[in-house]
Design an enzyme around this catalytic site. Structure first.
Site, PDB file in Angstrom:
ATOM      1  N   GLY A  12      13.104  -2.862  -5.855  1.00 43.85           N
ATOM      2  CA  GLY A  12      12.362  -1.893  -5.057  1.00 43.85           C
ATOM      3  C   GLY A  12      12.317  -2.281  -3.594  1.00 43.85           C
ATOM      4  O   GLY A  12      11.677  -3.274  -3.226  1.00 43.85           O
ATOM      5  N   LYS A 109       1.359  -0.662  -9.150  1.00 48.40           N
ATOM      6  CA  LYS A 109      -0.024  -0.425  -9.578  1.00 48.40           C
ATOM      7  C   LYS A 109      -0.182   1.033 -10.002  1.00 48.40           C
ATOM      8  O   LYS A 109      -0.463   1.901  -9.183  1.00 48.40           O
ATOM      9  CB  LYS A 109      -0.985  -0.788  -8.446  1.00 48.40           C
ATOM     10  N   ALA A 141       1.285  -4.790   2.402  1.00 43.59           N
ATOM     11  CA  ALA A 141       2.648  -5.273   2.568  1.00 43.59           C
ATOM     12  C   ALA A 141       2.876  -5.897   3.941  1.00 43.59           C
ATOM     13  O   ALA A 141       3.501  -6.963   4.057  1.00 43.59           O
ATOM     14  CB  ALA A 141       3.625  -4.126   2.336  1.00 43.59           C
ATOM     15  N   LYS A 192      -8.122   1.419  -8.771  1.00 43.38           N
ATOM     16  CA  LYS A 192      -8.542   1.347  -7.363  1.00 43.38           C
ATOM     17  C   LYS A 192      -7.807   2.363  -6.505  1.00 43.38           C
ATOM     18  O   LYS A 192      -8.350   2.844  -5.500  1.00 43.38           O
ATOM     19  CB  LYS A 192      -8.389  -0.072  -6.826  1.00 43.38           C
ATOM     20  N   THR A 249      -8.380  -1.475  -0.515  1.00 39.95           N
ATOM     21  CA  THR A 249      -7.712  -0.177  -0.578  1.00 39.95           C
ATOM     22  C   THR A 249      -8.638   0.958  -0.192  1.00 39.95           C
ATOM     23  O   THR A 249      -8.186   1.993   0.323  1.00 39.95           O
ATOM     24  CB  THR A 249      -7.150   0.051  -1.993  1.00 39.95           C
ATOM     25  N   ARG A 256      -2.137   3.988   1.562  1.00 44.36           N
ATOM     26  CA  ARG A 256      -1.589   5.332   1.394  1.00 44.36           C
ATOM     27  C   ARG A 256      -2.539   6.216   0.588  1.00 44.36           C
ATOM     28  O   ARG A 256      -2.614   7.421   0.817  1.00 44.36           O
ATOM     29  CB  ARG A 256      -0.227   5.253   0.696  1.00 44.36           C
TER      30      ARG A 256
END
Length: 336
Positions: A12, A109, A141, A192, A249, A256
């Site tokens: 990925g 996730k 990231a 989450k 998050t 995002r």
């Protein structure tokens, strides 16, 4: 295993996969990053930058990118970072090309929409010969790629493999904490994302920081209820892959999922939000299947259920908020 892990494949080439590959790339370790997009692989190999998904972050010259999964055959360990809905197909392509007992560290996730399965279950279906591990926790990231201090949970079935993975990935600024509760780590990582959408909606609607904090706290209770009902450990939900990841998050537009919620709260349509993005917002696919899982286990998750109803177009944002505010008063606690 009898020797140190030296060769790694990362599946990925998005922001998180690139960051993990960057973290793994050090003296004595050979890292290959598989990318779906040829332009991403070309940019990493020529300019040492993921110009599509992680622009502006210099990557180590030793990091090699490829578009061929065959380049990941027979490596010492794999990190699976493809989006949750595509993890099965990418893992299946490696069938017959990894040795029995090879660690596969699951870093996506989410929950598979078509089956309701977590990534460890998907791995068991696609590559039963692999040794499963889950890496999850509060980790953007860009922070990991830049070498900023980060701590995560590394949940592994086999303690000896876990110790070797810890040795291979640990640095002064990347601290993995070894655990054995794979399911709990996966539940925290998936739930989450849905709760971050809820927090974003609240802030996008101008409901204030008090409402935002309440959603985090009550969302944590929902996460813990599901975890306990499914046999995970309560302690995992208060650790890095539970509360730690939830707080990060739900508290930054860098997420995002939270930024998706912010846009929804401000009146943008889901189609327009997702259409403007080049990266996956995992909570959107996770919310409906999470609601289904909660029902199957007889767990009350009103915040997550409300997000699912908004995502599927069953209810408006305003009506979802009103429904939550009109719920009967209860005693505080995980069980409430």
């Amino acid at each position: 295993m009898t020797q140190a892990l030296k060769t790694f494949g990362v599946i990925g080439g998005g922001a998180w996969g690139t960051a993990i590959a960057q973290m793994l790339c050090r003296d004595g370790q050979d890292v290959t990053l598989w990318c779906l997009e040829a332009e991403v692989a070309d940019a990493i190999n020529s300019a040492h930058e993921n110009t599509v998904f992680l622009p502006g972050v210099p990557l180590k010259p030793a990091l090699r990118a490829t578009t061929s999964l065959a380049d990941l055959y027979n490596l010492d360990a794999l990190f699976a970072v493809a989006p949750a809905q595509h993890t099965r197909s990418t893992l299946a392509a490696l069938k017959g090309h990894i040795a029995s007992g090879t660690p596969v560290v699951l870093c996506s996730k989410g929950i598979e929409l078509s089956t309701g399965k977590f990534m460890t279950e998907v791995l068991a279906d696609a590559l039963p010969e692999a040794s499963p591990a889950v890496m999850s926790g509060p980790s953007f990231a860009i922070d990991v790629a830049k070498g900023l201090p980060t701590a995560v949970t590394l949940a592994v079935e086999d303690e000896s493999i876990g110790s070797e993975l810890i040795q291979a990935i640990s640095t002064p600024t990347f601290r993995p904490y070894l655990a054995s509760d794979l399911l709990g780590a996966e539940i925290g990582g998936a739930v989450k994302n849905v709760l971050a959408i809820a927090c974003g909606i609240a802030l996008g609607k101008g409901l204030g920081r008090s409402a935002h904090a309440a959603l985090i706290a009550r969302g944590s209770a929902e996460m813990t209820r599901l975890a306990l009902a499914m046999g995970a450990d309560r302690e995992t939900m208060s650790g890095l892959s539970g509360l730690g990841d939830l707080v990060l998050t739900c508290s930054s537009e860098t997420s995002r999922n939270m930024s998706c919620g912010l846009a929804l709260g401000r009146g943008e349509s889901l189609d327009s939000i997702l259409g403007a993005r080049n990266a996956v917002t995992e909570g959107v696919a996770t919310a409906p299947v999470l609601r289904r899982l909660a029902s199957e286990h007889d767990v009350d998750m009103p915040i997550c259920a409300s997000v699912a109803a908004i995502i599927t177009g069953e209810i408006s944002v305003d009506d979802a908020i009103m429904t939550l505010l009109m719920r009967p008063n209860k005693a505080e606690g995980v069980e409430a």
